[in-house]
Design an enzyme around this catalytic site. Structure first.
Site, PDB file in Angstrom:
ATOM      1  N   ASP A 157     -54.198  15.598  32.675  1.00 46.79           N
ATOM      2  CA  ASP A 157     -53.986  14.228  32.189  1.00 46.79           C
ATOM      3  C   ASP A 157     -54.898  13.259  32.934  1.00 46.79           C
ATOM      4  O   ASP A 157     -55.508  12.369  32.346  1.00 46.79           O
ATOM      5  CB  ASP A 157     -52.517  13.846  32.396  1.00 46.79           C
ATOM      6  CG  ASP A 157     -51.594  14.919  31.843  1.00 46.79           C
ATOM      7  OD1 ASP A 157     -51.640  15.147  30.630  1.00 46.79           O
ATOM      8  OD2 ASP A 157     -50.866  15.557  32.625  1.00 46.79           O
ATOM      9  N   HIS A 185     -45.835  15.518  32.698  1.00 47.80           N
ATOM     10  CA  HIS A 185     -46.877  16.030  31.806  1.00 47.80           C
ATOM     11  C   HIS A 185     -46.257  16.133  30.410  1.00 47.80           C
ATOM     12  O   HIS A 185     -45.797  17.186  29.997  1.00 47.80           O
ATOM     13  CB  HIS A 185     -47.404  17.381  32.275  1.00 47.80           C
ATOM     14  CG  HIS A 185     -48.316  17.995  31.252  1.00 47.80           C
ATOM     15  ND1 HIS A 185     -49.539  17.452  30.929  1.00 47.80           N
ATOM     16  CD2 HIS A 185     -48.168  19.077  30.442  1.00 47.80           C
ATOM     17  CE1 HIS A 185     -50.101  18.174  29.974  1.00 47.80           C
ATOM     18  NE2 HIS A 185     -49.281  19.162  29.662  1.00 47.80           N
TER      19      HIS A 185
HETATM   20  P1  NAX Z   1     -50.903  31.738  26.359  1.00 47.01           P
HETATM   21  O1  NAX Z   1     -49.770  31.910  25.381  1.00 47.01           O
HETATM   22  O2  NAX Z   1     -52.289  32.057  25.944  1.00 47.01           O
HETATM   23  O3  NAX Z   1     -50.580  32.627  27.653  1.00 47.01           O
HETATM   24  C1  NAX Z   1     -49.347  32.633  28.274  1.00 47.01           C
HETATM   25  C2  NAX Z   1     -49.162  33.997  28.889  1.00 47.01           C
HETATM   26  O4  NAX Z   1     -47.986  33.957  29.682  1.00 47.01           O
HETATM   27  C3  NAX Z   1     -48.986  35.119  27.867  1.00 47.01           C
HETATM   28  O5  NAX Z   1     -49.957  36.110  28.082  1.00 47.01           O
HETATM   29  C4  NAX Z   1     -47.577  35.618  28.150  1.00 47.01           C
HETATM   30  O6  NAX Z   1     -47.438  37.017  27.946  1.00 47.01           O
HETATM   31  C5  NAX Z   1     -47.407  35.235  29.606  1.00 47.01           C
HETATM   32  N1  NAX Z   1     -46.010  35.171  30.062  1.00 47.01           N
HETATM   33  C6  NAX Z   1     -44.910  34.808  29.363  1.00 47.01           C
HETATM   34  N2  NAX Z   1     -43.824  34.924  30.138  1.00 47.01           N
HETATM   35  C7  NAX Z   1     -44.246  35.365  31.335  1.00 47.01           C
HETATM   36  C8  NAX Z   1     -43.583  35.690  32.556  1.00 47.01           C
HETATM   37  N3  NAX Z   1     -42.254  35.609  32.657  1.00 47.01           N
HETATM   38  N4  NAX Z   1     -44.327  36.110  33.596  1.00 47.01           N
HETATM   39  C9  NAX Z   1     -45.663  36.222  33.492  1.00 47.01           C
HETATM   40  N5  NAX Z   1     -46.352  35.949  32.363  1.00 47.01           N
HETATM   41  C10 NAX Z   1     -45.643  35.517  31.302  1.00 47.01           C
HETATM   42  O7  NAX Z   1     -50.763  30.258  26.892  1.00 47.01           O
HETATM   43  P2  NAX Z   1     -51.850  29.376  27.679  1.00 47.01           P
HETATM   44  O8  NAX Z   1     -52.702  28.667  26.700  1.00 47.01           O
HETATM   45  O9  NAX Z   1     -52.487  30.208  28.716  1.00 47.01           O
HETATM   46  O10 NAX Z   1     -50.887  28.280  28.319  1.00 47.01           O
HETATM   47  C11 NAX Z   1     -49.985  28.635  29.363  1.00 47.01           C
HETATM   48  C12 NAX Z   1     -49.038  27.494  29.646  1.00 47.01           C
HETATM   49  O11 NAX Z   1     -49.754  26.357  30.112  1.00 47.01           O
HETATM   50  C13 NAX Z   1     -48.234  27.022  28.439  1.00 47.01           C
HETATM   51  O12 NAX Z   1     -46.885  26.805  28.836  1.00 47.01           O
HETATM   52  C14 NAX Z   1     -48.885  25.684  28.116  1.00 47.01           C
HETATM   53  O13 NAX Z   1     -47.997  24.818  27.445  1.00 47.01           O
HETATM   54  C15 NAX Z   1     -49.205  25.198  29.497  1.00 47.01           C
HETATM   55  N6  NAX Z   1     -50.178  24.100  29.608  1.00 47.01           N
HETATM   56  C16 NAX Z   1     -49.956  23.189  30.566  1.00 47.01           C
HETATM   57  C17 NAX Z   1     -50.808  22.129  30.768  1.00 47.01           C
HETATM   58  C18 NAX Z   1     -50.545  21.124  31.819  1.00 47.01           C
HETATM   59  O14 NAX Z   1     -51.283  20.144  31.873  1.00 47.01           O
HETATM   60  N7  NAX Z   1     -49.546  21.273  32.679  1.00 47.01           N
HETATM   61  C19 NAX Z   1     -52.005  21.939  29.907  1.00 47.01           C
HETATM   62  C20 NAX Z   1     -52.439  23.183  29.223  1.00 47.01           C
HETATM   63  C21 NAX Z   1     -51.295  24.005  28.684  1.00 47.01           C
HETATM   64  O15 NAX Z   1     -50.826  23.412  27.521  1.00 47.01           O
END
Ligand code: NAX
Length: 324
Positions: A157, A185
């Site tokens: 952000d 966020h």
């Molecule tokens: P993806 O769906 O590409 O990857 C997430 C991964 O997490 C998957 O491979 C899944 O198998 C794995 N996962 C699920 N549960 C798990 C667990 N218990 N232990 C370990 N791994 C696990 O998502 P991606 O684009 O990489 O985004 C990841 C997260 O970042 C999401 O929650 C997204 O909303 C968040 N974000 C946060 C941002 C921020 O500013 N704080 C911005 C970017 C993003 O939106």
């Protein structure tokens, strides 16, 4: 060579991790002389993709990558780590409300908070998985790791807001300082132009279009994530990874004089926030310890935005109170 650093990345088969892991391995974050041991955590069904990431890491022959281990056990992933990027979580599905997402992802951070007890005493934890402020609150509430070692990522952000202001003023991002992003966020975050400077001058003396600041800049920062999703068909990944690494670097190095950085940390009541909430603040670090920048002023318009996002975080805390 410097002492090695051990880094855990969760969600290692996901999009953000795919950008973050290779930078960590390359020495871009901890320096060209610091060996990096990577520990990659995934859920069992995603281990095959995680193994593919490990193959690609091998294929890069990074001189700084000392070892890489993939696991579906949080206790193994966090054992002895100096840094933990908690990226893994379930994305929001169709028709899912924010409260549903909190309930689905919250339990992940209960277990990971406990598993972090195995980390090194200097561990720094950055929670990226959404809703990151409240997930961070859950993780720290379930862990013996000191709470000041946890932060939730507001850096994307902050980076987005900085670029928008620099573009509007026709300057570079380096010319924009003292930019705060308060709160959560979420699309209620408050990117604060009132305290920001451009080339050392009050931003509002340089960008005099108040209507643009209030009615375009603030909502554009708040909604940038949704705009990227619409254009890309997936949420921000490379920029999210860079922000997570920027976050780590900012905590681990002295903050430049006359500036600050932004992350969500546990509040000690600064600016009237409930003590204990994980709230986005302007921070300064000496490379070891951080502190909230205090004494900033806000107009009544800014304070209303601040109170709005504070109330949102209070509501999120209410939804997960059984996990705290
Ligand atoms: P993806 O769906 O590409 O990857 C997430 C991964 O997490 C998957 O491979 C899944 O198998 C794995 N996962 C699920 N549960 C798990 C667990 N218990 N232990 C370990 N791994 C696990 O998502 P991606 O684009 O990489 O985004 C990841 C997260 O970042 C999401 O929650 C997204 O909303 C968040 N974000 C946060 C941002 C921020 O500013 N704080 C911005 C970017 C993003 O939106």
């Amino acid at each position: 060579m410097a002492d090695p650093v051990r880094v855990a990345v969760t969600g290692a088969a996901g999009q953000i991790a795919y950008s973050a892991i290779f930078r960590l391995a390359s020495g871009a974050v901890f320096g060209p002389d610091r060996p990096v041991h990577l520990k990659l955590l995934e859920i069992t069904p995603a281990m095959k993709v995680c193994e593919a990431v490990m193959m690609e890491l091998d294929d890069c022959a990074f001189p700084t990558l000392a070892s890489v281990e993939g696991t579906d056990q949080a206790e193994v992933a966090f054992d002895g780590v100096n840094a933990a990027l908690l990226i893994g979580s379930r994305p929001r599905g169709p028709g899912m409300e924010r409260a549903d997402l909190i309930r689905v992802n919250g339990p992940i951070f209960v277990g990971q908070g406990k598993a972090l007890n195995r980390a090194a005493s200097d561990v720094r934890v950055v929670v990226v998985g959404n809703p990151c402020n409240t997930n961070c609150l859950i993780a720290m509430s379930n862990s013996d790791v000191p709470k000041d070692r946890f932060g939730a990522m507001m850096r994307l952000d902050y980076n987005r807001a900085k670029t928008m202001l620099a573009n509007k003023a026709g300057v570079t991002v380096n010319d924009v300082t003292r930019l705060a992003v308060w709160g959560n966020h979420s699309n209620n975050q408050y990117p604060d132009f009132e305290n920001a400077l451009i080339k050392g001058r009050p931003l509002t003396e340089v960008i005099t279009d108040e209507a643009w600041l209030k009615d375009t800049f603030v909502p554009d920062v708040q909604n940038r994530g949704a705009v990227v999703i619409k254009a890309r068909g997936a949420s921000s990944a490379a920029s999210g990874a860079i922000a997570a690494l920027d976050h780590l670097v900012s905590f681990g190095a002295p903050t430049p004089a006359d500036d600050w950085f932004v992350a969500a940390v546990q509040s000690a009541g600064q600016y009237g926030v409930d003590p204990g909430l994980v709230f986005g603040y302007p921070l300064r670090s000496d490379g070891e310890r951080w502190e909230v920048v205090e004494g900033l002023s806000m107009s009544s318009w800014g304070r209303a935005k601040f109170e709005n996002v504070l109330n949102e975080l209070r509501q999120e805390r209410e939804v997960v109170k059984d996990l705290l």
